[in-house]
Structures are given as structure tokens and as C-alpha cells.
Enzyme design. Structure first.
Site, short mmCIF file in Angstrom:
data_model
loop_
_atom_site.label_atom_id
_atom_site.label_comp_id
_atom_site.label_asym_id
_atom_site.label_seq_id
_atom_site.Cartn_x
_atom_site.Cartn_y
_atom_site.Cartn_z
N SER A 20 0.97 -1.28 -0.01
CA SER A 20 0.11 -0.01 0.18
C SER A 20 0.87 1.20 0.05
O SER A 20 2.13 1.17 0.02
CB SER A 20 -0.69 -0.01 1.17
OG SER A 20 -0.04 0.40 2.50
N LYS A 21 0.32 2.36 -0.06
CA LYS A 21 0.88 3.49 0.03
C LYS A 21 2.06 3.61 1.27
O LYS A 21 3.07 4.19 1.28
CB LYS A 21 -0.13 4.89 0.14
CG LYS A 21 -0.32 5.21 -1.39
CD LYS A 21 -0.75 6.72 -1.17
CE LYS A 21 -1.14 6.99 -2.80
NZ LYS A 21 0.05 7.76 -3.35
N ARG A 22 1.56 3.13 2.18
CA ARG A 22 2.41 3.14 3.48
C ARG A 22 3.85 2.50 3.35
O ARG A 22 4.77 2.98 4.01
CB ARG A 22 1.73 2.12 4.48
CG ARG A 22 0.71 3.17 5.50
CD ARG A 22 0.36 2.05 6.66
NE ARG A 22 -0.63 1.18 6.29
CZ ARG A 22 -0.11 -0.13 6.34
NH1 ARG A 22 1.19 -0.26 7.28
NH2 ARG A 22 -0.67 -1.29 5.78
#
Ligand code: GLU
Length: 389
Positions: free
Chosen positions: A250-252
Site C-alpha cells: 500500500s502507500k504506507r
């Protein structure tokens, strides 16, 4: 062989989605087959035209052109699900006539309570069958009152449903665990299970490569297709891409959208060479062009273990892609970017562009690096002058 990529245009596509598109493209090209693009935009609230356009731009930038789909067309369209309502309607009618689909008037609230109760009794959540026994009169009366209804597909309470996944082998599910599921939302739009399965059959897709998060959807889709006498494609559920901590990318984890990568200056060949190896084993570890990757691609070589995203690997392939790009396109790539309002052509004389590219190629990672080199080499205080002295 006919494969497909079937994104929902609800946001910009990320590396995980692109890898699915790439594997489908490679599989089709490995067999001189067809790669189809279908836009799954039945969720009218979340689907946006700008995302559809952006994802088509991203695929084209990567060189993953589709043979059949929007803007390419073909005989089995339309390729936007929002334009296929009439088709879906006919299949809904068939299922209702066969009595394998029935209207459900349960409210979201009531369903929530039922799920809670099941959970509290240690049961897996599934539809309790409240509306299954409604008589024709009761149904009519509820309709008259204007109560919104979904349409549910009836699943037998016994027996098993099985299929062989091309990556994960034999999969078997107990029907009693599935429960009657929604195939048409109360706004009349088809649910994912329904339109996705029907379209794969109607568009004559032979192989579906998709994320393993969809594995448990497949038995439901198989039941729908069986009820309608439609042929099911072969499925290959591919392992997910995970970040350093093992959770889905994910973006994380610093995973970027394709658009961000392009804007940052990554070359399509870098992204392709990297993603092709994320969950697929190639004997040849050297840089390859897409057609060579396709020739060496095989569904049997897809791994079962989650594939770990590593930025360093992407950077490695970025450098390889730079080393393999031709002089002219590399000049084009570096001359588009600006740094401190300066571009390479502010420094590099027009008759020295190719020489410049050859000189600095090995030292590049991103296009703006070229501006530093150009400044160093071609200004009075720069390196070029100094060494020339
Ligand atoms: N629209 C679905 C998604 O984006 C497609 C899943 C599939 O490939 O079947 O997740």
C-alpha cells in the site's frame, strides 16, 4: 489463449494492479493470444472517467496495449460494464425464472444485526435466508410498498464446489459456508461476482490471472456460470505483492502509483522488468524487452509465496533500462525535465546531445541527474572546462 485485465476505475493504478495487467499481457503474448481490457465501472459512486483515462494512459505508457477493449473495440463489447446493463438484465431474468435468484428486502441494518448474532454464536457470517421463503404475494406487496430489493443467488445447503487453480491446485469449498449472495444491488447495478463472471464468459476469456484476494470469490462465480450454462475460464490466482513487513502493498510502504513513477522519471522498461520478476521466475536474469519476457513467461512459473516489493530492485532495473535505452530516447527522456527552471538543453549544444548522452549514461538514475552533469560539463566553472584546460 485470451486473457484480460479488468480494473475498477476508482483510483490511480498501483504497482500491484499493474503487475496483474502485466502477467495477463505476458501470458497472452506468450501464446500469440489476445489481451483484453474491460473496465469494471458498475460502482457508479466510486468510478470516475478520469481514472479510466489515467489507467489507459498508464497501460499504454508501459507498452501494455490491449488487443480488444475500449478505444480498440472488438466484436464482444461494449467493454465498459456501465454500458452492459441490458445484457445483465437478460441473465437476471433467466436466473429468476430458474428460481435460483430471489429478491431480498432485508435492510443493511437487519443484515448487520444478523451477522453480529452469528458471530456471537461462533458461526461464520452468511445470509440467514430471511427472504428465501417469501411467497409471490408477499414479494408483490413489498414491491408495492416501494421497499428496495437486492437480488440474491441461492446456494444449496449441501455439497461441494471445486475447481483447479493453475497456481494453487485443487480448491474445494462447502456450499453451506457460502450462503446466498447478492448479484444485483438495490440500485439495479450488478454485483462484482455477477458482472465479472458473466463478462469473462461472454468475452470468451480463457485464462484469468488475478490476485489471490479473489480466490474465495471464484466458487460463487462458478455457481453463477453453471446455473446459466456458461463456460468458466481457467483461473490462476497470483500471490499478492507485500511490503517489507509482509502486509499487502500500500502507500504506507512507499508504493507509488504508475503516474507517480512516470512523473519521477522511471522508465517503463524498468517497471516492466522489475514487476515481471515479482512472483514469476525467469531463468534469464538479464534485462529483457517485453516480447522476450513474454516468450519466457509461463503460468507454471508463477510463485505461491507472497512477492516482496523492494525499491532497491526497482532502482536496479531503472539503471539497466537506462543502459539499454537508445541514445535518442534517452535524450528525449532527460530533456523533458526541469530543475531550478533549467533543462539540459540550456547547457548542451545541439550538435553534442548524443555525445553527451553516451558520456553520462552510466552515471544516471533519474532524468534530473543529467541536468547536474550538463551544468558541470558545459558551463565555465564546470568540469568540462576544467579538464579541457
Ligand atoms: N474489478 C476487479 C478488481 O479490480 C477485477 C478482479 C478480477 O480480476 O477478476 O479487483
Amino acid at each position: 489463449m485470451k486473457t484480460r485485465f479488468a480494473p475498477s476505475p476508482t483510483g490511480h493504478i498501483h504497482l500491484g494492479n499493474v503487475r496483474t495487467a502485466l502477467f495477463n499481457w505476458l501470458a497472452a503474448h506468450s501464446a500469440q493470444g489476445t489481451f483484453l481490457l474491460r473496465i469494471e465501472d458498475t460502482d457508479q459512486e466510486r468510478s470516475e472517467d478520469q481514472y479510466r483515462q489515467a489507467l489507459m494512459d498508464d497501460l499504454r505508457w508501459l507498452g501494455l496495449q490491449w488487443d480488444e477493449g475500449p478505444e480498440t473495440e472488438g466484436d464482444l463489447g461494449p467493454y465498459l460494464q456501465s454500458q452492459r446493463e441490458k445484457l445483465y438484465h437478460d441473465y437476471f431474468v433467466k436466473l429468476i425464472e430458474q428460481q435460483v435468484a430471489y429478491p431480498c428486502f432485508c435492510t443493511e441494518e437487519a443484515l448487520k444485526v444478523s451477522r453480529k448474532l452469528q458471530k456471537a454464536s461462533g458461526l461464520p457470517p452468511k445470509y440467514a435466508g430471511t427472504c428465501l421463503g417469501l411467497s409471490a404475494e408477499e414479494i408483490e406487496a413489498k414491491k408495492q410498498q416501494g421497499i428496495p430489493a437486492t437480488l440474491r443467488f441461492r446456494v444449496a445447503n449441501e455439497g461441494k464446489i471445486a475447481f483447479t487453480d493453475l497456481v494453487r491446485g485443487k480448491q474445494e469449498f462447502s456450499c453451506k459456508d457460502i450462503g446466498d449472495f447478492i448479484i444485483r444491488r438495490s440500485d439495479g447495478s450488478p454485483s462484482f461476482f455477477f458482472s465479472n463472471a458473466i463478462d469473462d464468459a461472454l468475452m470468451k476469456v480463457t485464462h484469468v490471472l488475478r490476485g489471490e484476494d479473489h480466490l474465495t470469490n471464484t466458487p460463487r462465480q462458478q455457481l453463477i456460470l453453471e446455473a446459466l450454462g456458461l463456460t468458466m475460464a481457467d483461473y490462476a490466482h497470483i500471490s499478492l505483492v507485500v511490503g517489507a513487513n509482509g502486509t499487502p502493498l500500500s502507500k504506507r510502504h512507499g508504493s507509488k502509483s504508475v503516474q507517480e513513477l512516470r512523473e519521477q522519471g522511471f522508465l517503463p522498461a524498468a517497471v516492466i522488468n522489475y514487476l515481471a520478476r515479482l512472483g514469476h521466475h525467469f531463468e534469464n536474469e538479464a534485462y529483457m524487452n517485453p516480447e522476450d519476457l513474454a516468450a519466457a513467461f509461463s503460468i507454471e512459473r508463477l510463485g505461491k509465496a507472497p512477492a516482496r516489493y523492494q525499491l532497491e530492485q526497482l532502482m536496479y532495473w531503472q539503471h539497466e533500462a537506462i543502459m539499454h535505452a537508445d541514445d535518442q530516447s534517452l535524450w528525449h527522456w532527460m530533456s523533458k525535465v526541469e530543475k531550478d527552471e533549467l533543462k539540459v538543453d540550456a547547457f548542451v549544444p545541439a550538435d553534442m546531445t548524443i555525445e553527451f548522452v553516451r558520456m553520462i549514461r552510466e552515471n544516471l538514475m533519474m532524468p534530473e541527474d543529467a541536468i547536474n552533469w550538463a551544468g558541470n560539463l558545459f558551463t565555465e566553472s564546470g568540469l568540462y572546462e576544467q579538464t579541457a584546460l
